[in-house]
Motif scaffolding. Structure first.
Motif, PDB file in Angstrom:
ATOM      1  N   UNK A 194      -6.457  35.892   5.618  1.00  0.00           N
ATOM      2  CA  UNK A 194      -7.892  35.647   5.808  1.00  0.00           C
ATOM      3  C   UNK A 194      -8.671  36.957   5.738  1.00  0.00           C
ATOM      4  N   UNK A 195      -8.143  38.011   6.330  1.00  0.00           N
ATOM      5  CA  UNK A 195      -8.807  39.308   6.218  1.00  0.00           C
ATOM      6  C   UNK A 195      -8.825  39.763   4.760  1.00  0.00           C
ATOM      7  N   UNK A 196      -7.740  39.524   4.055  1.00  0.00           N
ATOM      8  CA  UNK A 196      -7.691  39.867   2.632  1.00  0.00           C
ATOM      9  C   UNK A 196      -8.816  39.164   1.877  1.00  0.00           C
ATOM     10  N   UNK A 197      -8.955  37.855   2.087  1.00  0.00           N
ATOM     11  CA  UNK A 197     -10.004  37.089   1.420  1.00  0.00           C
ATOM     12  C   UNK A 197     -11.389  37.573   1.845  1.00  0.00           C
ATOM     13  N   UNK A 198     -11.543  37.931   3.103  1.00  0.00           N
ATOM     14  CA  UNK A 198     -12.815  38.425   3.621  1.00  0.00           C
ATOM     15  C   UNK A 198     -13.217  39.708   2.892  1.00  0.00           C
ATOM     16  N   UNK A 206     -12.408  39.804  -7.566  1.00  0.00           N
ATOM     17  CA  UNK A 206     -11.662  38.584  -7.858  1.00  0.00           C
ATOM     18  C   UNK A 206     -10.171  38.838  -7.700  1.00  0.00           C
ATOM     19  N   UNK A 207      -9.473  37.835  -7.194  1.00  0.00           N
ATOM     20  CA  UNK A 207      -8.009  37.932  -7.146  1.00  0.00           C
ATOM     21  C   UNK A 207      -7.501  38.077  -8.579  1.00  0.00           C
ATOM     22  N   UNK A 208      -6.511  38.919  -8.761  1.00  0.00           N
ATOM     23  CA  UNK A 208      -6.011  39.202 -10.099  1.00  0.00           C
ATOM     24  C   UNK A 208      -6.688  40.407 -10.732  1.00  0.00           C
ATOM     25  N   UNK A 209      -7.791  40.864 -10.102  1.00  0.00           N
ATOM     26  CA  UNK A 209      -8.505  42.030 -10.616  1.00  0.00           C
ATOM     27  C   UNK A 209      -8.452  43.188  -9.616  1.00  0.00           C
TER      28      UNK A 209
END
Length: 213
Positions: A194-198, A206-209
């Motif tokens: 969740x901290x990662x997404x935050x 973006x994830x993957x970037x």
């Protein structure tokens, strides 16, 4: 003094971070008034930014593409107004340096070598193996506690990650082993992710970037 976020941003952000959530969870995530959150969710639904659905016996609110875009717009405005972009990015880079270690620790809690060169389900019969993983999670708990304190004193919505991770780890040490990676609960893995997404949402990454740590 920490910069407070608007209720609309916090509700959209709570839905994003939780994936699917009900009014009570969304309110509790940032300590908001439940009635205010319920009204905001209905308003956001009218604007096409959240939708209510059911899946696999659970129901709740989730973001639409429009809601995700609006949340990112509000986050970008907040970050620009606070002038904290470089500060948050530095903490994000620190987080990335430890991210692989957390994923490895959670995997090691689930699986361990079976003596034949293959992996088997960790039945928690090897005290030394589990102790090593718990020691690693304790180190990671210190990392997330520091990051949460540093970020939370400037953007209040980042507060609390360290306490939630520590609480989950305490449950594990009391024998509630699922609290390392229990889904749909404040387990160590859930709080870390969740901290990662935050951080990604706040910085508009973006994830993957993501950069390679």
């Amino acid at each position: 003094m920490a910069n407070p976020s608007t209720p609309e941003l916090l509700v959209l952000h709570a839905v994003r971070l939780r994936g699917m959530t009900d009014e009570t969870e969304a309110a509790a995530r940032f300590g908001l008034d439940p009635e205010t959150v319920a009204e905001l969710l209905l308003d956001l639904q009218a604007y096409g930014r959240v939708t209510r659905s059911s899946f696999a016996g659970t129901s709740g609110w989730s973001l639409t593409d429009a809601g995700r875009a609006e949340g990112e717009r509000l986050l970008a405005e907040e970050l620009a107004a606070s002038g904290l972009g470089p500060y948050v990015r530095e903490r994000y880079e620190t987080f990335l340096a430890y991210n692989g270690r957390c994923l490895t620790a959670c995997t090691d809690w689930q699986l361990r070598p079976d003596g034949t060169g293959r992996l088997a389900v960790n039945t928690h019969g090897d005290a030394a193996w589990d102790a090593r993983v718990l020691d690693e999670l304790t180190v990671l708990g210190g990392v997330i506690d520091t990051l949460s304190d540093e970020l939370g004193t400037r953007l209040s919505r980042f507060a609390g990650y360290g306490d939630r991770f520590t609480s989950a780890l305490a449950r594990v040490r009391r024998g509630e082993f699922s609290w390392v990676d229990r889904p749909r609960a404040d387990s160590c893995h859930t709080v870390w992710m969740e901290l990662h997404e935050d951080l990604l949402a706040t910085l508009g990454i973006r994830r993957g970037e993501e950069p390679v740590p």
